[in-house]
Design a protein around this motif. Structure first.
Motif, PDB file in Angstrom:
ATOM      1  N   PHE A  97      53.707  59.926  25.140  1.00  0.00           N
ATOM      2  CA  PHE A  97      51.957  59.201  26.134  1.00  0.00           C
ATOM      3  C   PHE A  97      52.268  59.903  27.662  1.00  0.00           C
ATOM      4  N   SER A  98      51.198  60.015  28.311  1.00  0.00           N
ATOM      5  CA  SER A  98      50.401  60.663  29.121  1.00  0.00           C
ATOM      6  C   SER A  98      49.743  60.206  30.443  1.00  0.00           C
ATOM      7  N   ALA A  99      50.311  60.241  31.189  1.00  0.00           N
ATOM      8  CA  ALA A  99      49.705  59.077  32.282  1.00  0.00           C
ATOM      9  C   ALA A  99      49.370  59.764  33.493  1.00  0.00           C
ATOM     10  N   GLY A 100      48.667  60.667  33.631  1.00  0.00           N
ATOM     11  CA  GLY A 100      47.921  62.028  33.303  1.00  0.00           C
ATOM     12  C   GLY A 100      48.090  61.668  35.704  1.00  0.00           C
ATOM     13  N   GLN A 101      47.487  61.388  36.468  1.00  0.00           N
ATOM     14  CA  GLN A 101      47.283  61.890  37.418  1.00  0.00           C
ATOM     15  C   GLN A 101      48.426  60.512  38.056  1.00  0.00           C
ATOM     16  N   LEU A 102      47.930  59.497  37.272  1.00  0.00           N
ATOM     17  CA  LEU A 102      48.883  57.724  37.792  1.00  0.00           C
ATOM     18  C   LEU A 102      50.706  58.763  37.879  1.00  0.00           C
ATOM     19  N   ALA A 103      51.176  59.631  37.087  1.00  0.00           N
ATOM     20  CA  ALA A 103      52.271  59.989  36.607  1.00  0.00           C
ATOM     21  C   ALA A 103      53.011  60.873  38.334  1.00  0.00           C
ATOM     22  N   VAL A 104      51.734  60.665  39.049  1.00  0.00           N
ATOM     23  CA  VAL A 104      52.509  61.368  40.531  1.00  0.00           C
ATOM     24  C   VAL A 104      52.651  60.317  41.774  1.00  0.00           C
ATOM     25  N   PRO A 105      53.464  60.209  42.319  1.00  0.00           N
ATOM     26  CA  PRO A 105      53.947  59.048  43.531  1.00  0.00           C
ATOM     27  C   PRO A 105      52.761  59.757  44.438  1.00  0.00           C
ATOM     28  N   VAL A 106      52.014  58.504  45.225  1.00  0.00           N
ATOM     29  CA  VAL A 106      51.721  58.651  46.502  1.00  0.00           C
ATOM     30  C   VAL A 106      52.271  59.239  47.577  1.00  0.00           C
ATOM     31  N   PRO A 107      52.252  60.378  47.904  1.00  0.00           N
ATOM     32  CA  PRO A 107      52.883  60.720  49.716  1.00  0.00           C
ATOM     33  C   PRO A 107      52.824  59.921  50.232  1.00  0.00           C
ATOM     34  N   MET A 108      53.972  59.514  50.911  1.00  0.00           N
ATOM     35  CA  MET A 108      54.536  58.701  51.829  1.00  0.00           C
ATOM     36  C   MET A 108      53.884  58.939  53.122  1.00  0.00           C
ATOM     37  N   PRO A 109      53.613  59.123  54.490  1.00  0.00           N
ATOM     38  CA  PRO A 109      53.199  59.549  55.654  1.00  0.00           C
ATOM     39  C   PRO A 109      54.647  60.134  56.329  1.00  0.00           C
ATOM     40  N   ASP A 110      54.635  60.989  56.722  1.00  0.00           N
ATOM     41  CA  ASP A 110      55.595  61.602  57.580  1.00  0.00           C
ATOM     42  C   ASP A 110      56.007  61.449  58.999  1.00  0.00           C
ATOM     43  N   PRO A 111      57.077  60.293  59.375  1.00  0.00           N
ATOM     44  CA  PRO A 111      57.257  59.988  60.791  1.00  0.00           C
ATOM     45  C   PRO A 111      56.471  61.431  62.219  1.00  0.00           C
ATOM     46  N   ASP A 112      57.055  62.538  61.265  1.00  0.00           N
ATOM     47  CA  ASP A 112      57.400  63.403  62.626  1.00  0.00           C
ATOM     48  C   ASP A 112      56.157  64.696  62.641  1.00  0.00           C
ATOM     49  N   VAL A 113      55.042  63.880  62.035  1.00  0.00           N
ATOM     50  CA  VAL A 113      53.562  64.375  62.471  1.00  0.00           C
ATOM     51  C   VAL A 113      53.217  62.854  63.029  1.00  0.00           C
ATOM     52  N   TYR A 114      53.575  62.040  63.342  1.00  0.00           N
ATOM     53  CA  TYR A 114      52.478  60.781  64.238  1.00  0.00           C
ATOM     54  C   TYR A 114      53.112  61.428  65.771  1.00  0.00           C
ATOM     55  N   GLN A 115      53.037  62.432  66.434  1.00  0.00           N
ATOM     56  CA  GLN A 115      53.959  62.668  68.088  1.00  0.00           C
ATOM     57  C   GLN A 115      52.817  61.932  69.000  1.00  0.00           C
ATOM     58  N   ALA A 116      53.578  61.498  70.035  1.00  0.00           N
ATOM     59  CA  ALA A 116      52.457  60.884  70.787  1.00  0.00           C
ATOM     60  C   ALA A 116      51.216  61.690  71.263  1.00  0.00           C
ATOM     61  N   GLN A 117      49.682  62.154  71.632  1.00  0.00           N
ATOM     62  CA  GLN A 117      49.547  63.513  72.019  1.00  0.00           C
ATOM     63  C   GLN A 117      48.749  62.574  73.907  1.00  0.00           C
ATOM     64  N   GLY A 118      49.099  63.483  74.808  1.00  0.00           N
ATOM     65  CA  GLY A 118      48.884  63.160  76.379  1.00  0.00           C
ATOM     66  C   GLY A 118      49.899  61.869  76.607  1.00  0.00           C
ATOM     67  N   GLY A 119      49.245  61.734  77.698  1.00  0.00           N
ATOM     68  CA  GLY A 119      50.047  60.762  78.544  1.00  0.00           C
ATOM     69  C   GLY A 119      51.146  62.103  79.696  1.00  0.00           C
ATOM     70  N   TRP A 120      50.228  61.817  81.062  1.00  0.00           N
ATOM     71  CA  TRP A 120      50.774  62.158  82.227  1.00  0.00           C
ATOM     72  C   TRP A 120      51.450  61.788  82.903  1.00  0.00           C
ATOM     73  N   THR A 121      51.411  60.714  83.019  1.00  0.00           N
ATOM     74  CA  THR A 121      52.093  58.701  83.506  1.00  0.00           C
ATOM     75  C   THR A 121      52.718  58.659  82.239  1.00  0.00           C
ATOM     76  N   PRO A 122      54.503  57.756  82.645  1.00  0.00           N
ATOM     77  CA  PRO A 122      54.796  57.200  82.074  1.00  0.00           C
ATOM     78  C   PRO A 122      54.348  55.957  81.330  1.00  0.00           C
ATOM     79  N   GLY A 123      53.026  55.273  82.298  1.00  0.00           N
ATOM     80  CA  GLY A 123      52.545  54.418  81.534  1.00  0.00           C
ATOM     81  C   GLY A 123      51.382  54.461  80.487  1.00  0.00           C
ATOM     82  N   ARG A 124      50.945  56.359  80.891  1.00  0.00           N
ATOM     83  CA  ARG A 124      50.229  56.624  79.603  1.00  0.00           C
ATOM     84  C   ARG A 124      50.763  57.453  78.385  1.00  0.00           C
ATOM     85  N   ARG A 125      52.043  57.836  78.358  1.00  0.00           N
ATOM     86  CA  ARG A 125      53.245  58.294  77.657  1.00  0.00           C
ATOM     87  C   ARG A 125      53.898  56.615  76.686  1.00  0.00           C
TER      88      ARG A 125
END
Length: 686
Positions: A97-125
């Protein structure tokens, strides 16, 4: 008073001398060129004579080798391995049996990549952090959904594989059980089993030269344990009429020296005797069950009777040989004619070249038991190819290739490298070596068989590979074969080829190919649209349609392309294009399967027409939406091709929640053609 010279006379004289030297140099150059031309002509004539003389010697050597082969027919046949039923058994090993590409699990997103961008004030942060968490949550859910879909598809693929393995093993076990059943029947004295076993032994024998006929009628007498058979001999023309070839220089032609009539007649009489002894040898050597006490053999040629002019079986030899008598013979040392006539007390025509017959002692019809006939046009009713013995089926395919003007021979049963028939097409330019695989299947041939054939073609250095089956092929097989030196012959096509070349065979019901299921009713005229495709550029492009659920085609039969002109229900089918369109597809959107929510359109370079082209010339592409009267209802712009790409997703029609369909532009390109594109839609192209 003398006048001094101005020097003009000297200048003129020098010019004249230079011109004279130039003329002499040109004359010498012409003479040298003529000399070289004459020398080259003599060399070419000498080389031509030497070539023609060498060719004449080669033809003479071929004649000598042919005669030597005929004289050593019996000795070579005795060295061939004896037939054993185990050679017909099929292995239960299956591809993993050969599953080809289906044998490769879908990579889960890394939370460290999702960092807040910008925000000089507490409300914007705080807002930026909330947005980052939202993006992560969205991508996490999408990845989880994709992984769940992958696992579902993987499970479906595994179920499909398991079903194929079960079906394949059942077929292999049925085949092997049939072989075992025949062996048991031979041991118990069953007449039908004995005939089937011993005719298979003759057909699978590797002792017979290419071109020798193998037409046989046989019956088995259990009471006397005797096999009675009629066996076809080669005709008188098997012995070459010419003895040597000589090149005549003055006439510039080959001249054949005729073989003396007495020598040719003696050679043919020896061939007849060797054939009879070789049949007896093959039968007794194959009798591993001790079923043969004796063999009654009648050898004939299928020719016109000199007395009546009617084509008939003319018997040139007959013999009744017991096992005990035959076992005492040393066939490698005997004189074939003396052995047959004196040693076995058989009859042999004194003038077989003139078709002087002998009278057979016992014929298969005299036995009163089951009589089987193979190999001739008059050997009974048209055989069902699906029920034919595998060896006989391969022999029939080889016979078909010979009828088509090629040289063809069955390979040995072991170490054949995946080749059942070796063929040679003598046609200049497009001819060459052909390897043939034969699949006596009832189910669709999987793409893996086509892939394996392509590997065999490359390993053998062949010009072409041909896969012949009693069933059919799916789109994945046709797509893989497209643009490669492969030819796929389905069951109905095989039957048509057999009939066109004077051979017999049917699929299922008598009279030809098995009836195809009735076509699904066509959608009413007012319920369909025509999608007309146009583009600029001269590149030849195939436009295909895939009926999908999500990004997976419903089945291989729902892929409409050059070798599958319609879906099973007829809701999507190829259509004749009307200018300015270059391709067209007819779609009944309301009749598409309920499970379908997408109709994808793809384009690919036709490798047969433009083997080295890409889609850079595929520009100004558009789809015209037409009604049944070909009135234009609208135009859709689609993606253009790019350099290096050979396949392209044009776009897809998608079913909306309310049942309407809208168009989503594509644009994804592939450098590997349809072979690379189709796996993304769940079609296996191996």
């Amino acid at each position: 008073m003398s006048r001094r010279s101005s020097g003009l006379v000297g200048v003129w004289a020098e010019v004249q001398r230079q011109q004279q030297r130039q003329l002499e140099a040109e004359a010498r150059q012409r003479r040298e060129q003529e000399r070289r031309a004459r020398a080259e002509q003599r060399r070419m004539e000498r080389d031509y004579r030497e070539y023609r003389q060498a060719e004449a010697r080669r033809l003479t050597q071929e004649l000598d080798a042919q005669v030597e082969s005929l004289q050593g027919l019996l000795a070579a046949g005795c060295r061939a391995p004896a037939f054993r039923a185990q050679a017909l058994l099929r292995s239960e090993e299956v591809m993993p049996f050969s599953a080809g590409q289906l044998a490769v699990p879908v990579p889960m997103p890394d939370p460290d990549v999702y960092q807040a961008q910008g925000g000089w004030t507490p409300g914007r942060r705080a807002q930026a952090q909330a947005e980052a968490r939202a993006r992560f949550a969205y991508d996490w859910q999408a990845a989880q959904a994709a992984e769940a879909q992958r696992q579902q598809q993987l499970a479906a693929l595994r179920r499909q594989y398991d079903a194929w393995v079960t079906s394949h093993l059942m077929e292999v076990r049925r085949h092997n059980a049939g072989i075992a059943e025949v062996g048991a029947g031979v041991r118990s004295g069953d007449a039908e089993a004995a005939v089937e076993y011993f005719t298979a032994a003759l057909y699978s024998s590797t002792a017979w030269p290419e071109g020798f006929p193998r037409q046989v009628s046989a019956a088995y007498d259990p009471a006397s344990r005797q096999l009675v058979l009629d066996w076809e001999l080669p005709g008188y023309d098997v012995v070459p009429e010419a003895k040597s070839v000589r090149y005549m220089i003055n006439a510039d032609e080959d001249k054949e020296a005729p073989r003396p009539v007495s020598q040719r007649r003696a050679l043919y009489r020896g061939v007849v005797a060797q054939c009879v002894l070789l049949v007896l040898h093959d039968l007794f050597a194959a009798d591993e069950h001790g079923a043969l006490e004796s063999v009654a053999l009648n050898a004939f040629v299928d020719d016109h009777d000199p007395a009546t002019g009617v084509r008939a079986h003319i018997f040139l030899a007959t013999v009744m040989a017991s096992r005990a008598t035959f076992a005492d013979l040393r066939l490698a040392q005997v004189d074939p004619v003396s052995c047959l006539v004196d040693g076995l007390r058989g009859q042999l025509a004194a003038r077989p070249d003139q078709l002087s017959p002998v009278r057979p002692a016992r014929r298969p019809d005299d036995v009163g038991q089951h009589v089987a006939s193979h190999g001739g046009a008059g050997a009974g009713e048209e055989p069902d190819l699906r029920d034919m013995d595998p060896i006989v089926f391969e022999s029939l395919v080889a016979e078909l290739f010979r009828a088509m003007g090629m040289q063809a021979v069955m390979t040995q049963r072991s170490n054949d490298g995946g080749v059942d028939v070796d063929a040679l097409d003598p046609t200049p330019i497009r001819g060459g070596k052909i390897v043939v695989q034969v699949k006596r299947y009832r189910n669709t041939v999987p793409p893996t068989a086509v892939r394996d054939l392509y590997g065999t073609v490359q390993d053998c250095g062949a010009n072409k590979g041909v896969l012949v089956t009693t069933s059919g092929f799916g789109p994945g097989s046709y797509t893989f074969a497209n643009g490669k030196p492969l030819e796929l012959i389905s069951g109905p096509e095989l039957v048509d080829l057999l009939h066109r070349h004077g051979l017999t065979g049917r699929l299922g019901e008598r009279g030809g190919a098995a009836p195809e299921p009735p076509p699904a009713p066509a959608p009413r005229q007012e319920d369909y649209n025509v999608l007309g495709m146009s583009w600029s550029g001269t590149v030849a492009v195939d436009v295909c349609a895939l009926v999908c659920a999500g990004d997976r085609v419903l089945s291989d039969d729902h892929f409409v392309f050059f070798n599958n002109s319609r879906t099973p229900d007829g809701s999507v089918r190829a259509h004749t294009a009307s200018p300015p369109d270059k391709a067209a597809v007819r779609v009944a959107f309301e009749s598409l399967p309920v499970a379908a929510d997408r109709l994808a359109l793809v384009a690919a370079v036709d490798p047969e027409v433009n083997p080295h082209a890409d889609l850079s010339g595929f520009t100004d592409a558009r789809i015209r939406l037409l009604d049944p009267a070909l009135t234009e209802l609208g135009t859709l712009e689609v993606s253009e091709g790019r350099s290096g790409e050979t396949a392209l997703v044009l776009g897809s029609f998608r079913r909306r929640a309310g049942g309407d369909w809208d168009f989503v532009l594509g644009g994804k390109g592939y450098t590997g053609g349809l072979e690379q594109l189709l796996p993304d839609y769940g079609i296996a192209v191996e």
